[in-house]
Design an enzyme around this catalytic site. Sequence first.
Site, PDB file in Angstrom:
ATOM      1  N   CYS A  42       0.887  -1.307  -0.040  1.00  0.00           N
ATOM      2  CA  CYS A  42       0.027  -0.046   0.032  1.00  0.00           C
ATOM      3  C   CYS A  42       1.040   1.162  -0.025  1.00  0.00           C
ATOM      4  CB  CYS A  42      -0.923  -0.162   1.270  1.00  0.00           C
ATOM      5  SG  CYS A  42      -2.029   1.477   1.481  1.00  0.00           S
ATOM      6  N   ASP A  44       0.616   3.651   1.712  1.00  0.00           N
ATOM      7  CA  ASP A  44       0.665   4.268   3.051  1.00  0.00           C
ATOM      8  C   ASP A  44       1.896   4.658   3.608  1.00  0.00           C
ATOM      9  OD1 ASP A  44       0.489   4.381   5.975  1.00  0.00           O
ATOM     10  OD2 ASP A  44      -1.516   4.388   5.786  1.00  0.00           O
ATOM     11  N   ARG A  46       3.144   5.071   6.441  1.00  0.00           N
ATOM     12  CA  ARG A  46       3.610   4.382   7.389  1.00  0.00           C
ATOM     13  C   ARG A  46       4.053   2.949   7.329  1.00  0.00           C
ATOM     14  NH1 ARG A  46      -1.807   4.852  10.459  1.00  0.00           N
ATOM     15  NH2 ARG A  46      -2.571   3.984   8.403  1.00  0.00           N
ATOM     16  N   HIS A  98      -2.284  -3.693   5.161  1.00  0.00           N
ATOM     17  CA  HIS A  98      -2.196  -3.417   6.513  1.00  0.00           C
ATOM     18  C   HIS A  98      -3.472  -2.923   6.986  1.00  0.00           C
ATOM     19  CE1 HIS A  98      -2.670   1.126   6.050  1.00  0.00           C
ATOM     20  NE2 HIS A  98      -2.489   0.983   4.797  1.00  0.00           N
ATOM     21  N   CYS A 101      -6.312   0.294   6.749  1.00  0.00           N
ATOM     22  CA  CYS A 101      -6.261   0.902   5.426  1.00  0.00           C
ATOM     23  C   CYS A 101      -7.158   1.864   4.939  1.00  0.00           C
ATOM     24  CB  CYS A 101      -6.035  -0.163   4.460  1.00  0.00           C
ATOM     25  SG  CYS A 101      -5.710   0.510   2.730  1.00  0.00           S
TER      26      CYS A 101
END
Length: 255
Positions: A42, A44, A46, A98, A101
């Site tokens: 993803c 993302d 993080r 994750h 999401c």
Amino acid sequence: MPMLDHLFDRNVAWAQAKTRDDPDYFRRMAEVQSPQYLWIGCSDSRVTANDVLGLDPGQVFVHRNIANIVHTSDMNILSVLEFAIEHLHIRHIIVCGHYGCGGIERALSDEKSALVDHWLQPIVMLYRKHRAHLDAIADPVARLDRMCEINIELQVRRIASTPIVEQAWLRELPIMIHGWIYGVHDGLMRALGPPVRSLAERDAMASIDARVLDPVEPESMIRRHAIEAFAEITSFEPAEGFDCCDGHALKLEGP
């Protein structure tokens, strides 16, 4: 116009620290890359592959997009997949999403007015198909996390169905496709079942519809080690005369 000079300053500090701690670091990085893993994850911010895997740059070939979706008409991901298998000789493909999401959260919402909604359409359609079952999960956080797991399993099946992977398996290349999920809340990776290693294993997989109704239990390495340790414990058969405490010697009875 802001020039983001502070990021250049951070880059200088990072490069100097790397060189000070490991004088050969950038010389090694300048050599031909030879990663062992393809990470499809993803976008993302993080969840960065090298960090969560504890690996140095050069060890993971990375493709990221919103919600780690695999569109079989997406030339970007298909090019990455082909390059990884044919040129980098990567044999482990990791599809990793994750919990929590934002892309999956968007797919579960009723907002459908942006370009991202076209991108998320496969998971949107799967959610609509099983909405009654999934909405029966009362806790919205648990419902979102369950859908994050289902999404990964869907994308594993999509990767395994691409002609690129099929041809690799027909040529008996040892390609393994792993479905993993990362916990932002605790930093742990969890496997969603065993890897897929062949056409036969792919064809024997439960359908994604069946998996929605009968989910697999995510397994972290901590949990796996605990299960393995427990399995190694054998039953204890005390010998006659074994004294567990003073005055309580065991006498074995005959049949």
